[in-house]
Design an enzyme around this catalytic site. Sequence first.
Site, PDB file in Angstrom:
ATOM      1  N   ARG A  19      -0.836  -6.572   6.037  1.00 61.57           N
ATOM      2  CA  ARG A  19       0.556  -6.129   6.168  1.00 61.57           C
ATOM      3  C   ARG A  19       1.303  -6.936   7.220  1.00 61.57           C
ATOM      4  O   ARG A  19       2.171  -6.401   7.906  1.00 61.57           O
ATOM      5  CB  ARG A  19       0.629  -4.638   6.506  1.00 61.57           C
ATOM      6  CG  ARG A  19      -0.045  -3.727   5.503  1.00 61.57           C
ATOM      7  CD  ARG A  19       0.679  -3.732   4.152  1.00 61.57           C
ATOM      8  NE  ARG A  19       0.401  -2.510   3.408  1.00 61.57           N
ATOM      9  CZ  ARG A  19       1.277  -1.518   3.295  1.00 61.57           C
ATOM     10  NH1 ARG A  19       2.460  -1.594   3.838  1.00 61.57           N
ATOM     11  NH2 ARG A  19       0.956  -0.448   2.620  1.00 61.57           N
ATOM     12  N   ARG A  23       7.093  -4.578   7.405  1.00 66.84           N
ATOM     13  CA  ARG A  23       7.028  -3.694   8.554  1.00 66.84           C
ATOM     14  C   ARG A  23       7.575  -4.261   9.862  1.00 66.84           C
ATOM     15  O   ARG A  23       8.725  -4.135  10.134  1.00 66.84           O
ATOM     16  CB  ARG A  23       5.590  -3.224   8.767  1.00 66.84           C
ATOM     17  CG  ARG A  23       5.083  -2.433   7.571  1.00 66.84           C
ATOM     18  CD  ARG A  23       3.822  -1.772   7.919  1.00 66.84           C
ATOM     19  NE  ARG A  23       3.329  -0.897   6.869  1.00 66.84           N
ATOM     20  CZ  ARG A  23       2.239  -0.151   7.020  1.00 66.84           C
ATOM     21  NH1 ARG A  23       1.572  -0.182   8.147  1.00 66.84           N
ATOM     22  NH2 ARG A  23       1.845   0.621   6.058  1.00 66.84           N
ATOM     23  N   ARG A  32      15.124  -6.673   3.920  1.00 64.94           N
ATOM     24  CA  ARG A  32      14.977  -5.313   3.412  1.00 64.94           C
ATOM     25  C   ARG A  32      16.283  -4.519   3.480  1.00 64.94           C
ATOM     26  O   ARG A  32      16.464  -3.554   2.742  1.00 64.94           O
ATOM     27  CB  ARG A  32      13.867  -4.641   4.213  1.00 64.94           C
ATOM     28  CG  ARG A  32      13.443  -3.274   3.815  1.00 64.94           C
ATOM     29  CD  ARG A  32      12.713  -3.247   2.497  1.00 64.94           C
ATOM     30  NE  ARG A  32      12.402  -1.864   2.177  1.00 64.94           N
ATOM     31  CZ  ARG A  32      13.293  -0.996   1.717  1.00 64.94           C
ATOM     32  NH1 ARG A  32      14.534  -1.382   1.490  1.00 64.94           N
ATOM     33  NH2 ARG A  32      12.944   0.239   1.466  1.00 64.94           N
ATOM     34  N   ASP A  68       3.197  -5.486  -3.930  1.00 64.29           N
ATOM     35  CA  ASP A  68       2.578  -4.194  -3.634  1.00 64.29           C
ATOM     36  C   ASP A  68       1.525  -3.936  -4.704  1.00 64.29           C
ATOM     37  O   ASP A  68       1.623  -4.458  -5.814  1.00 64.29           O
ATOM     38  CB  ASP A  68       3.622  -3.069  -3.621  1.00 64.29           C
ATOM     39  CG  ASP A  68       3.037  -1.764  -3.073  1.00 64.29           C
ATOM     40  OD1 ASP A  68       2.784  -1.695  -1.860  1.00 64.29           O
ATOM     41  OD2 ASP A  68       2.799  -0.829  -3.862  1.00 64.29           O
ATOM     42  N   TYR A 143      -3.047   7.321  -6.760  1.00 60.45           N
ATOM     43  CA  TYR A 143      -1.579   7.440  -6.851  1.00 60.45           C
ATOM     44  C   TYR A 143      -1.159   8.005  -8.206  1.00 60.45           C
ATOM     45  O   TYR A 143      -0.260   8.846  -8.293  1.00 60.45           O
ATOM     46  CB  TYR A 143      -0.899   6.085  -6.606  1.00 60.45           C
ATOM     47  CG  TYR A 143      -0.981   5.649  -5.156  1.00 60.45           C
ATOM     48  CD1 TYR A 143      -0.300   6.347  -4.165  1.00 60.45           C
ATOM     49  CD2 TYR A 143      -1.743   4.560  -4.775  1.00 60.45           C
ATOM     50  CE1 TYR A 143      -0.384   5.969  -2.831  1.00 60.45           C
ATOM     51  CE2 TYR A 143      -1.835   4.176  -3.447  1.00 60.45           C
ATOM     52  CZ  TYR A 143      -1.151   4.887  -2.477  1.00 60.45           C
ATOM     53  OH  TYR A 143      -1.241   4.514  -1.167  1.00 60.45           O
TER      54      TYR A 143
HETATM   55  O1  1CP Z   1       2.074  -8.088   4.510  1.00 60.09           O
HETATM   56  C1  1CP Z   1       2.498  -7.296   3.677  1.00 60.09           C
HETATM   57  O2  1CP Z   1       3.199  -6.302   3.937  1.00 60.09           O
HETATM   58  C2  1CP Z   1       2.086  -7.652   2.295  1.00 60.09           C
HETATM   59  C3  1CP Z   1       2.627  -6.852   1.216  1.00 60.09           C
HETATM   60  C4  1CP Z   1       1.974  -5.527   0.877  1.00 60.09           C
HETATM   61  C5  1CP Z   1       0.636  -5.224   0.599  1.00 60.09           C
HETATM   62  C6  1CP Z   1      -0.561  -6.145   0.734  1.00 60.09           C
HETATM   63  C7  1CP Z   1       2.725  -4.333   0.663  1.00 60.09           C
HETATM   64  C8  1CP Z   1       4.181  -4.200   0.850  1.00 60.09           C
HETATM   65  N1  1CP Z   1       1.874  -3.386   0.179  1.00 60.09           N
HETATM   66  C9  1CP Z   1       0.583  -3.893   0.151  1.00 60.09           C
HETATM   67  C10 1CP Z   1      -0.631  -3.242  -0.338  1.00 60.09           C
HETATM   68  C11 1CP Z   1      -0.657  -1.771  -0.454  1.00 60.09           C
HETATM   69  N2  1CP Z   1       0.301  -0.926  -0.929  1.00 60.09           N
HETATM   70  C12 1CP Z   1      -1.797  -0.991  -0.181  1.00 60.09           C
HETATM   71  C13 1CP Z   1      -3.115  -1.568   0.269  1.00 60.09           C
HETATM   72  C14 1CP Z   1      -3.105  -1.879   1.716  1.00 60.09           C
HETATM   73  C15 1CP Z   1      -3.179  -0.702   2.617  1.00 60.09           C
HETATM   74  O3  1CP Z   1      -4.152   0.086   2.494  1.00 60.09           O
HETATM   75  O4  1CP Z   1      -2.318  -0.576   3.477  1.00 60.09           O
HETATM   76  C16 1CP Z   1      -1.490   0.338  -0.425  1.00 60.09           C
HETATM   77  C17 1CP Z   1      -2.400   1.543  -0.255  1.00 60.09           C
HETATM   78  C18 1CP Z   1      -0.162   0.387  -0.904  1.00 60.09           C
HETATM   79  C19 1CP Z   1       0.586   1.570  -1.358  1.00 60.09           C
HETATM   80  C20 1CP Z   1       1.837   1.716  -0.570  1.00 60.09           C
HETATM   81  N3  1CP Z   1       2.977   1.001  -0.840  1.00 60.09           N
HETATM   82  C21 1CP Z   1       2.054   2.492   0.586  1.00 60.09           C
HETATM   83  C22 1CP Z   1       1.042   3.403   1.245  1.00 60.09           C
HETATM   84  C23 1CP Z   1       1.321   4.853   0.981  1.00 60.09           C
HETATM   85  C24 1CP Z   1       0.159   5.769   1.363  1.00 60.09           C
HETATM   86  O5  1CP Z   1      -0.571   6.208   0.460  1.00 60.09           O
HETATM   87  O6  1CP Z   1      -0.009   6.028   2.571  1.00 60.09           O
HETATM   88  C25 1CP Z   1       3.369   2.257   0.997  1.00 60.09           C
HETATM   89  C26 1CP Z   1       4.095   2.872   2.166  1.00 60.09           C
HETATM   90  C27 1CP Z   1       3.936   1.322   0.084  1.00 60.09           C
HETATM   91  C28 1CP Z   1       5.269   0.682   0.160  1.00 60.09           C
HETATM   92  C29 1CP Z   1       5.233  -0.660   0.779  1.00 60.09           C
HETATM   93  N4  1CP Z   1       4.484  -1.724   0.298  1.00 60.09           N
HETATM   94  C30 1CP Z   1       4.734  -2.843   1.066  1.00 60.09           C
HETATM   95  C31 1CP Z   1       5.692  -2.475   2.076  1.00 60.09           C
HETATM   96  C32 1CP Z   1       6.262  -3.396   3.115  1.00 60.09           C
HETATM   97  C33 1CP Z   1       5.988  -1.108   1.890  1.00 60.09           C
HETATM   98  C34 1CP Z   1       6.934  -0.270   2.737  1.00 60.09           C
HETATM   99  C35 1CP Z   1       8.157   0.129   2.025  1.00 60.09           C
HETATM  100  C36 1CP Z   1       9.346  -0.760   2.093  1.00 60.09           C
HETATM  101  O7  1CP Z   1       9.496  -1.627   2.983  1.00 60.09           O
HETATM  102  O8  1CP Z   1      10.201  -0.543   1.235  1.00 60.09           O
END
Ligand code: 1CP
Length: 344
Positions: A19, A23, A32, A68, A143
């Site tokens: 990540r 973030r 964003r 994602d 999910y």
């Molecule tokens: O560096 C990066 O941010 C790379 C991009 C990336 C990756 C590798 C995103 C962007 N998501 C992921 C993988 C991902 N998505 C995982 C596996 C990694 C981990 O365990 O953290 C998982 C479980 C998700 C599902 C997901 N998508 C969540 C988690 C929810 C939960 O169950 O707690 C969330 C919050 C998202 C949304 C998301 N994906 C990525 C971002 C930056 C965001 C935040 C929302 C946004 O900015 O709009």
Amino acid sequence: MLRAYRGQPVDHMPVWFMRQAGRSLSEYRAVRMHSNLFEISRSPQLAAEVTIAPVRRLGVDAAILFSDITVPLAAIGIDLEIKPGIGPVIAQPIREPADLRRLRPFEPEQDAPYVTEAVRLLVRELEVPLIGFAGGPFTLASYLIEGGPSRTHTRTRALMYGNPRLWRSLLDALAGIALASLRAQALAGASALQLFESWAGILDPQTYRTYVLPSTVPIFRGLADLDVPRVYFGVGTGELLADMGSAGADVVGVDWRVPLDQARMRLGRKVATQGNLDPAACLAPWEVVRERVTDVLRRAGASAHVFNLGHGVLPETDPEVLRRIVDLVHQHDVITPEGAAVDL
Ligand code: 1CP
């Protein structure tokens, strides 16, 4: 990093952060402001811009494609939304055999051409390897069954135990989607692939072996001909490490709950490791961060290891701390099994 993933000697320990793109970086927040997660993922230019930002800013040894794990599901028509502050939310969860019809096979070049386009764009621009990724079948199933994020994954486990045939069909379908997605990213130029099985740590080893491993092994086997290192990651997987090490990946992610030297003993010698700094440690004063990082480096010893956090960067992390961690890891002398610093 690719050498470390393959268990070959390196001149310094490689480092990147899960990540790292989203973030905490102001570059990401600026993009964003005008586009949501799916809009960024569907624009190769925006996805590439967000992917490159942490490489420039932090000096990490790899980029991870901005996307994602739910992107392929949305691409085959699953009605899902990323809710701010929550995560992926699915309008009609999958709970009955008839629901499986909504999970058609994923054809990356037709269903999500923007992903491979972003990969092609990035490999032309990047000087470090690009990591492609997909969600593991258990994590995606959770999910789909829960309808959104869950701490307990209760409905998921209830369906798994209560309807093992439906469970197996669901996991196999999701494994097919992950494999297609990973293969497409590698063929477009990604030099390593990570399977995010983030939530599998909720299971005990026997259950994991029975209900998850059989659908997972074909993913790694299906990538074997590509000669691209395969990373397998989950959170809270201390008890599962031995089994995860047998799934066919070249590298296994280790979160912060198991000290790295102990994790290696559980894994055996055939795989490299990645991790294992507590993401919350990055919020502590620098002296504490340094101590924690040094402890991971010491426990890594001469083993093939890629430094990372045990889970994703926390949104409140100061990028400057991440940059200093990169420097600290790079300055550390990697010692060969013979006891001499590797000289390449
Ligand atoms: O560096 C990066 O941010 C790379 C991009 C990336 C990756 C590798 C995103 C962007 N998501 C992921 C993988 C991902 N998505 C995982 C596996 C990694 C981990 O365990 O953290 C998982 C479980 C998700 C599902 C997901 N998508 C969540 C988690 C929810 C939960 O169950 O707690 C969330 C919050 C998202 C949304 C998301 N994906 C990525 C971002 C930056 C965001 C935040 C929302 C946004 O900015 O709009």
